[in-house]
Design a protein around this motif. Structure first.
Motif, PDB file in Angstrom:
ATOM      1  N   SER A 153      -4.347   0.664  -6.562  1.00 50.31           N
ATOM      2  CA  SER A 153      -3.638   0.945  -5.317  1.00 50.31           C
ATOM      3  C   SER A 153      -3.021   2.345  -5.345  1.00 50.31           C
ATOM      4  O   SER A 153      -3.080   3.082  -4.351  1.00 50.31           O
ATOM      5  N   ARG A 171      -5.698   4.784  -4.690  1.00 47.27           N
ATOM      6  CA  ARG A 171      -6.016   4.851  -3.264  1.00 47.27           C
ATOM      7  C   ARG A 171      -5.002   5.731  -2.532  1.00 47.27           C
ATOM      8  O   ARG A 171      -5.371   6.549  -1.689  1.00 47.27           O
ATOM      9  N   HIS A 175      -5.987  -4.559  -1.049  1.00 47.62           N
ATOM     10  CA  HIS A 175      -5.486  -4.490   0.326  1.00 47.62           C
ATOM     11  C   HIS A 175      -4.533  -5.658   0.556  1.00 47.62           C
ATOM     12  O   HIS A 175      -4.946  -6.726   1.032  1.00 47.62           O
ATOM     13  N   GLU A 199      -3.523   1.742   5.048  1.00 47.76           N
ATOM     14  CA  GLU A 199      -4.764   1.153   5.544  1.00 47.76           C
ATOM     15  C   GLU A 199      -5.503   2.024   6.551  1.00 47.76           C
ATOM     16  O   GLU A 199      -6.729   1.936   6.674  1.00 47.76           O
TER      17      GLU A 199
END
Length: 356
Positions: free
Chosen positions: A24, A27, A56, A338
């Protein structure tokens, strides 16, 4: 038997998924923005991903667990209002007429109130399966609770999390309502940290100078009389604690057991969190500090937990209001996480990580 059940449940607690947490963070670093530009929100969301075990994560269904209970120590003159206020405010949670209810409506969170120990039953709220007793004893005269009552309260808190997880709640904040509970939480904090009452005691809902002096005297004398075992959080809770604090201790243990992110409110819930961490250290990895309250000892408890509060607003309201204030920030962070373009998407060279 209850203590055996509780110990078996605690053995099931596992650490969050570290690989997912790292993925994460990676990301975040690939999104088209300065590295670590969203600060603590990035690390918090990565921790939530690790807790939920998915790159996610989801925060669609949010709840605020509010435990309500009365405290026998109120008879010693440690609060500005009487114990009858607890039941009145607890009833207002059902009609949406409390501060946290108004805030939760904006934040998209559900208020989940429980009568775990109010002196009188509250219509529509009190349920036998959650209520341990009608308040605690005056710990200046005798132990606040029996050990069995504390264990039952902890198991009840864990049960609440299990039920809410089954209903789809993905993150839980914590709140409480109970006149006199800054006195019980200060006493528990003193016993857990070894600090003196003078350091760990504040004005609560607004004591006068004389009231504050009396409150410190009561805590100091109560601790001397009860002599709780500093190595045993259950003994501390039984001798000088409250049912709301014991129940919240169970909520935090339950969040770790059932892998649900747990948002601390202010001083009272943070003391419960410290008790839970002392029982099982892995619980810490599931905790998120929302804000730094006006209570003088809150900062000391957060330091003990190794947590950094995101907000510092001078709040001193309780009910879960500070924890609720964190939810919109997490939602905003989730939207960036997101929906933000990556450097590859916009064909721009990615920022490089430099260490000093």
């Amino acid at each position: 038997m209850p203590e055996t059940i509780w110990e078996n449940e605690i053995k099931q607690i596992r650490l969050p998924d570290e690989e997912v947490r790292k993925a994460s963070l990676t990301r975040w670093n690939h999104l088209a923005k300065p590295l670590h530009g969203m600060g603590a929100l990035e690390t918090m969301l990565a921790r939530i991903a690790g807790i939920q075990g998915r790159l996610h994560p989801s925060l669609q269904k949010k709840g605020i667990v509010v435990l309500c209970a009365d405290n026998g120590i109120v008879k010693e003159g440690v609060s500005q209002t009487g114990a009858e206020v607890t039941a009145v405010v607890a009833g207002n949670f059902l009609t949406g007429q409390t501060s946290v209810c108004k805030m939760a409506k904006v934040a998209g969170a559900d208020i989940l109130p429980y009568d775990i120990g109010i002196l009188t039953d509250v219509e529509g709220l009190t349920k036998a399966e959650y209520k341990i007793s009608c308040g605690t004893k005056d710990f200046l005269e005798e132990p606040a609770m029996t050990r069995e009552e504390v264990v039952r309260a902890i198991l009840t808190g864990m049960k609440i999390v299990k039920e809410r997880k089954a209903q789809g709640y993905e993150i839980l904040a914590t709140g409480e309502m109970g006149i006199g509970n800054t006195t019980t939480s200060s006493a528990v904090a003193c016993a857990l940290t070894g600090e003196a009452a003078g350091v760990m005691t504040g004005r609560g809902a607004g004591l006068s100078d004389e009231g504050l002096i009396r409150k410190k005297e009561v805590i100091t004398e109560g601790l001397a009389r009860r002599n709780p075992d500093p190595s045993d959080p259950v003994d501390i809770l039984a001798k000088v604690g409250g049912l709301d604090i014991a129940g919240l201790t169970g909520v935090f243990l339950g969040c770790a057991r059932y892998q649900v992110p747990a948002v601390l409110d202010g001083f009272i819930s943070s003391v419960a969190a410290l008790a839970a961490v002392r029982i099982e250290p892995k619980v810490k990895e599931y905790l998120f500090a929302s804000h730094r309250s006006k209570e003088p000892a809150h900062n000391r408890i957060l330091e003990e937990l190794g947590l950094e509060a995101v907000l510092d607003l001078g709040m001193a309201l309780g009910e879960g209001t500070g924890a609720c204030a964190l939810f919109p920030l997490l939602d905003m962070a989730m939207t960036v996480y997101e929906e933000m373009s990556s450097f590859d998407d916009i064909q721009v060279e990615q920022y490089k990580e430099y260490t000093s």
